[in-house]
Design an enzyme around this catalytic site. Sequence first.
Site, PDB file in Angstrom:
ATOM      1  N   GLU A 188       0.824  -1.212   0.000  1.00  0.00           N
ATOM      2  CA  GLU A 188       0.000   0.000   0.000  1.00  0.00           C
ATOM      3  C   GLU A 188       0.859   1.264   0.000  1.00  0.00           C
ATOM      4  OE1 GLU A 188      -3.297   2.719   0.484  1.00  0.00           O
ATOM      5  OE2 GLU A 188      -2.909   0.823  -0.537  1.00  0.00           O
ATOM      6  N   HIS A 198      -4.126  -7.955 -16.930  1.00  0.00           N
ATOM      7  CA  HIS A 198      -5.458  -7.705 -17.485  1.00  0.00           C
ATOM      8  C   HIS A 198      -5.871  -6.256 -17.248  1.00  0.00           C
ATOM      9  CE1 HIS A 198      -9.271  -8.881 -19.129  1.00  0.00           C
ATOM     10  NE2 HIS A 198      -9.942  -8.629 -18.026  1.00  0.00           N
ATOM     11  N   HIS A 234       2.676   2.056  -3.258  1.00  0.00           N
ATOM     12  CA  HIS A 234       1.710   2.640  -4.192  1.00  0.00           C
ATOM     13  C   HIS A 234       1.488   4.109  -3.880  1.00  0.00           C
ATOM     14  CE1 HIS A 234      -2.701   3.063  -5.572  1.00  0.00           C
ATOM     15  NE2 HIS A 234      -1.920   3.221  -6.619  1.00  0.00           N
ATOM     16  N   HIS A 283     -11.728   5.158  -7.973  1.00  0.00           N
ATOM     17  CA  HIS A 283     -10.274   5.300  -7.882  1.00  0.00           C
ATOM     18  C   HIS A 283      -9.599   4.662  -9.092  1.00  0.00           C
ATOM     19  CE1 HIS A 283      -6.703   6.416  -5.847  1.00  0.00           C
ATOM     20  NE2 HIS A 283      -6.344   5.209  -5.459  1.00  0.00           N
TER      21      HIS A 283
END
Length: 382
Positions: free
Chosen positions: A83, A343, A86, A145
């Site tokens: 987290e 993906h 990021h 988001h």
Amino acid sequence: MMVKSTHQDQDKGYLFLLYGSLFLALIVVALGAFTRLTEAGLGCPDWPGCYGFLTVPQSAEHIAKAVQAFPDAPVEVQKAWNEMIHRYVAGTLGLLVALIAFLAWRKPSRDKTLPSILLAVICFQAALGMWTVTMNLMPIVVMGHLLGGFTTVTLLFLLCLFERRRVHSAANVSAETGDEAIVGAEQQDVKVNIDDEPASPAQHRIGGKLKLLAVSALVAVGLQIALGGWTSANYAAVVCTQLPVCEADWAGNYDVSAFHPISPTNDTYQYGVLNFDQRVTIHATHRIGAMVVSVLVLLLAFAVRRPLGAMASISLVAALLLQISLGVTNVVALLPLSVAVAHNVCGLLLLLVVVKTTLGVFARQTSAARTSLRESGRLSHG
């Protein structure tokens, strides 16, 4: 010559900043997908820090303080690092976007609209990142988001296209007319076209249908990305494990309430709060959406093979086939992490390819219209 060199160096530096920011934005999207798929969205229960620290608590003393401050959120160091990395990278991107907006407004010839919109989007995206944590992964916020990240990349992509074309046009003008022209160009907004070749009036005549198809494909891809975000946010990615739609009676149990933007009230939305039928509804809709997107993108690829060239068609088909392959692999292999992240990124790639194709269609029609007007002018003066 000194003026010419200075302006060219400034533009090259600005382009380098744009390309670097675009690359970093792609990394942020990939990291966001990785964070979400490793269940690290709540790896740090507070924002912008982590358990009250600027970084992940790792020492025994810091972990003890973290447990005392957040007794309902056990410290999982690996998830917390997922987290925080990021957040660090996203924060760096935010600073770069602010710099882009600042530099854009300093030079009259640079586009002001896209950098300003981009700055607003990145600020709202930061707020969504905070709400993702403080609202415990509420699906509408998580999906928002994700869409904010895709929007950021798309705006940077457009800005790179427009500014590259502007710089190349200015360089060509300066090579032909000298420094005075380039200095004069700095005092006005330069309108540029991403299309490199003029189109014929015949291409202008077929532009209307092609524009409609291009816009339809673009809208369909955008909606499909939103559906993908909704599928992921509601933990519906693995409820169907067979092809082509779902092994469950998805049609008989189809529940439109699965798409209500406000989820049922819950302490946390991690692992999802919707029932099985609702999740199947979301998953089946996402697959049907993929079929619709496939048809539209293939039709667009066929339609642009002449006005935009074979490379435009190949790019569309290649991005689509790669995305379909990754989606099928996610189903049959039960969502392997690397494939699921790919993906997400490939969905963004498909969006960018469709965006560029749509711009090419509109630019080619505009170019064709100008060519037609020029030809009419020559005939009238002849």
